[in-house]
Design a protein around this motif. Structure first.
Motif, PDB file in Angstrom:
ATOM      1  N   UNK A 130       6.454  -3.050   8.101  1.00  0.00           N
ATOM      2  CA  UNK A 130       5.564  -3.045   8.805  1.00  0.00           C
ATOM      3  C   UNK A 130       4.638  -1.624   8.365  1.00  0.00           C
ATOM      4  N   UNK A 131       5.193  -1.004   7.155  1.00  0.00           N
ATOM      5  CA  UNK A 131       4.237  -0.258   7.022  1.00  0.00           C
ATOM      6  C   UNK A 131       2.776  -0.965   5.376  1.00  0.00           C
ATOM      7  N   UNK A 132       2.292  -2.333   5.647  1.00  0.00           N
ATOM      8  CA  UNK A 132       1.540  -2.407   4.923  1.00  0.00           C
ATOM      9  C   UNK A 132      -0.119  -2.207   5.766  1.00  0.00           C
ATOM     10  N   UNK A 133      -0.656  -1.716   4.954  1.00  0.00           N
ATOM     11  CA  UNK A 133      -2.158  -1.683   5.145  1.00  0.00           C
ATOM     12  C   UNK A 133      -3.099  -2.632   5.710  1.00  0.00           C
ATOM     13  N   UNK A 134      -3.108  -3.898   5.121  1.00  0.00           N
ATOM     14  CA  UNK A 134      -3.640  -4.931   5.562  1.00  0.00           C
ATOM     15  C   UNK A 134      -3.899  -5.203   7.306  1.00  0.00           C
ATOM     16  N   UNK A 135      -2.424  -5.108   7.488  1.00  0.00           N
ATOM     17  CA  UNK A 135      -1.904  -5.494   9.127  1.00  0.00           C
ATOM     18  C   UNK A 135      -1.318  -4.202   9.530  1.00  0.00           C
ATOM     19  N   UNK A 136      -2.457  -2.909   9.566  1.00  0.00           N
ATOM     20  CA  UNK A 136      -2.044  -1.673  10.466  1.00  0.00           C
ATOM     21  C   UNK A 136      -1.524  -1.457  11.545  1.00  0.00           C
ATOM     22  N   UNK A 155      12.266  -1.226   4.753  1.00  0.00           N
ATOM     23  CA  UNK A 155      12.229  -0.541   4.272  1.00  0.00           C
ATOM     24  C   UNK A 155      12.048  -1.901   2.873  1.00  0.00           C
ATOM     25  N   UNK A 156      10.868  -1.420   2.871  1.00  0.00           N
ATOM     26  CA  UNK A 156      10.119  -3.246   1.336  1.00  0.00           C
ATOM     27  C   UNK A 156      10.195  -3.010  -0.124  1.00  0.00           C
ATOM     28  N   UNK A 161       4.190  -1.020  -4.452  1.00  0.00           N
ATOM     29  CA  UNK A 161       3.763  -0.492  -5.750  1.00  0.00           C
ATOM     30  C   UNK A 161       3.429   1.075  -6.100  1.00  0.00           C
ATOM     31  N   UNK A 162       4.158   1.602  -7.318  1.00  0.00           N
ATOM     32  CA  UNK A 162       3.469   2.765  -7.772  1.00  0.00           C
ATOM     33  C   UNK A 162       1.654   2.973  -8.134  1.00  0.00           C
ATOM     34  N   UNK A 163       1.310   3.980  -7.026  1.00  0.00           N
ATOM     35  CA  UNK A 163       0.273   4.437  -7.119  1.00  0.00           C
ATOM     36  C   UNK A 163      -1.022   3.304  -5.673  1.00  0.00           C
ATOM     37  N   UNK A 164       0.257   2.685  -5.094  1.00  0.00           N
ATOM     38  CA  UNK A 164      -0.644   2.017  -4.068  1.00  0.00           C
ATOM     39  C   UNK A 164      -1.004   2.139  -2.842  1.00  0.00           C
ATOM     40  N   UNK A 165      -1.887   1.975  -1.420  1.00  0.00           N
ATOM     41  CA  UNK A 165      -2.205   2.688  -0.475  1.00  0.00           C
ATOM     42  C   UNK A 165      -0.390   2.738  -0.116  1.00  0.00           C
ATOM     43  N   UNK A 166       0.119   1.006  -0.237  1.00  0.00           N
ATOM     44  CA  UNK A 166       1.011   0.803   0.734  1.00  0.00           C
ATOM     45  C   UNK A 166       2.064   1.968   0.673  1.00  0.00           C
ATOM     46  N   UNK A 200      14.036   0.428  -6.001  1.00  0.00           N
ATOM     47  CA  UNK A 200      14.539   0.942  -7.192  1.00  0.00           C
ATOM     48  C   UNK A 200      12.532   1.762  -6.889  1.00  0.00           C
ATOM     49  N   UNK A 201      11.915   1.213  -6.439  1.00  0.00           N
ATOM     50  CA  UNK A 201      10.569   2.135  -5.743  1.00  0.00           C
ATOM     51  C   UNK A 201      11.237   2.743  -4.433  1.00  0.00           C
ATOM     52  N   UNK A 202      12.224   2.259  -3.271  1.00  0.00           N
ATOM     53  CA  UNK A 202      12.374   2.836  -1.837  1.00  0.00           C
ATOM     54  C   UNK A 202      12.729   4.045  -2.487  1.00  0.00           C
TER      55      UNK A 202
END
Length: 237
Positions: A130-136, A155-156, A161-166, A200-202
Motif C-alpha cells: 500500500x506504500x507505492x507512490x504510483x497508486x498513492x 510491509x513488502x 529499494x534503497x534511495x527510492x521514494x517508496x 533485509x530492507x524492511x
C-alpha cells in the motif's frame, strides 16, 4: 529471514521465474517453515490454475505450502478479479493495486476504490504494497479499515529499494500502523529463488521504529499459521 513468507510468485504469474516445486524447495533449504504461493489473478495476465487449488498437496517434504492468490483491484467500484470458485481452497488471499489501474488518479480516488473493494470482499486477508507512490493511498484511512475488518497491511520487502521514494513511504506506513495499532505482515514478494524469505530492507526500518512485535502476524511460524487459521475460519463463515 522470515520463517513463513506469505507472498511469492511462480511461473503462473507473468513476473515469476520458477516453478512451485523450485520455490518450495528453496524455502525448505533456507530452513523456512512455510511459503505461500500467491500468483497473480487474470487482470495482470496471471494464470489461475485449478489443479493447483484442487489437487496439489505439499509437493516438497519439510515445508508447508500455503495456497493463495494475489488478486487485483479493478476500476469498477468494489470489484476485484478474485476467482470465487477457488476461495474455499485458499489459505490466504492478497489484494493489490497493479498496472491495470491507471496512475495519476490521486489519493482520494484510489482510496475510495480500494475501500469499496475491501468492504465488498471480506475474504481478503492482506493488502499488498500500500506504500507505492504510483497508486498513492490515504494510508491512515486504509489502516483503519484493515484494523476494523481483521485484514492486515503488508510491509513488502521487494518494493522499497534503497534511495527510492517508496522507501520513505514504507517508513511512513510503519509509523501509521504503529499509531493505529493495525496489524502487518512482512513479505518478500519473491519473484525469484534468491528473494524468498527476504526481509533485509524492511527489517531495519521495523527495528528502528521499535515496531511492536505483537502487531506482526508472521513474526514467527506459530503466529503465521495462527493467522492463517483465523482467516480461514473467517472465509468459511
Amino acid at each position: 529471514m522470515l520463517e513463513v513468507d506469505l507472498h511469492s510468485h511462480t511461473l503462473f504469474s507473468q513476473c515469476g521465474l520458477h516453478t512451485i516445486v523450485e520455490m518450495l524447495g528453496r524455502a525448505r533449504d533456507l530452513g523456512m517453515k512455510g511459503l505461500a504461493i500467491t500468483d497473480h489473478s487474470t487482470a495482470v495476465d496471471g494464470r489461475v490454475n485449478g489443479n493447483f487449488f484442487w489437487r496439489l498437496r505439499d509437493p516438497v517434504d519439510g515445508i508447508r505450502m500455503l495456497k493463495g492468490i494475489e488478486c487485483n483491484l479493478l476500476t469498477d467500484r468494489g470489484r476485484t478479479d478474485l476467482p470465487f470458485d477457488y476461495v474455499r481452497y485458499m489459505d490466504v488471499i492478497l489484494l493489490g493495486i497493479h498496472y491495470n489501474v491507471p496512475t495519476g488518479q490521486g489519493s482520494d480516488r484510489n482510496t475510495e476504490m480500494l475501500l469499496a473493494a475491501l468492504k465488498a470482499n471480506p475474504q481478503v486477508d492482506i493488502l499488498t504494497h500500500p506504500h507505492l507512490p504510483d497508486h498513492e493511498l490515504d494510508m491512515q484511512r486504509v489502516a483503519l479499515a484493515c484494523r476494523k475488518s481483521g485484514m492486515v497491511m503488508e510491509l513488502n520487502n521487494s518494493k522499497c529499494p534503497p534511495g527510492s521514494p517508496a522507501l520513505a513511504r514504507m517508513s511512513e506506513l510503519i509509523k501509521i500502523c504503529m499509531e493505529m495499532e493495525c496489524r502487518v505482515v512482512v513479505s518478500s514478494d519473491a519473484h525469484s529463488l534468491r528473494e524468498i524469505g527476504n526481509d533485509d530492507t524492511v527489517r531495519p526500518l521495523i527495528d528502528a521504529a521499535k515496531f511492536p512485535a505483537e502487531l506482526i502476524v508472521n513474526r514467527d511460524a506459530d503466529t503465521a499459521f495462527a493467522f492463517i487459521d483465523e482467516r480461514r475460519r473467517n472465509k468459511r463463515s
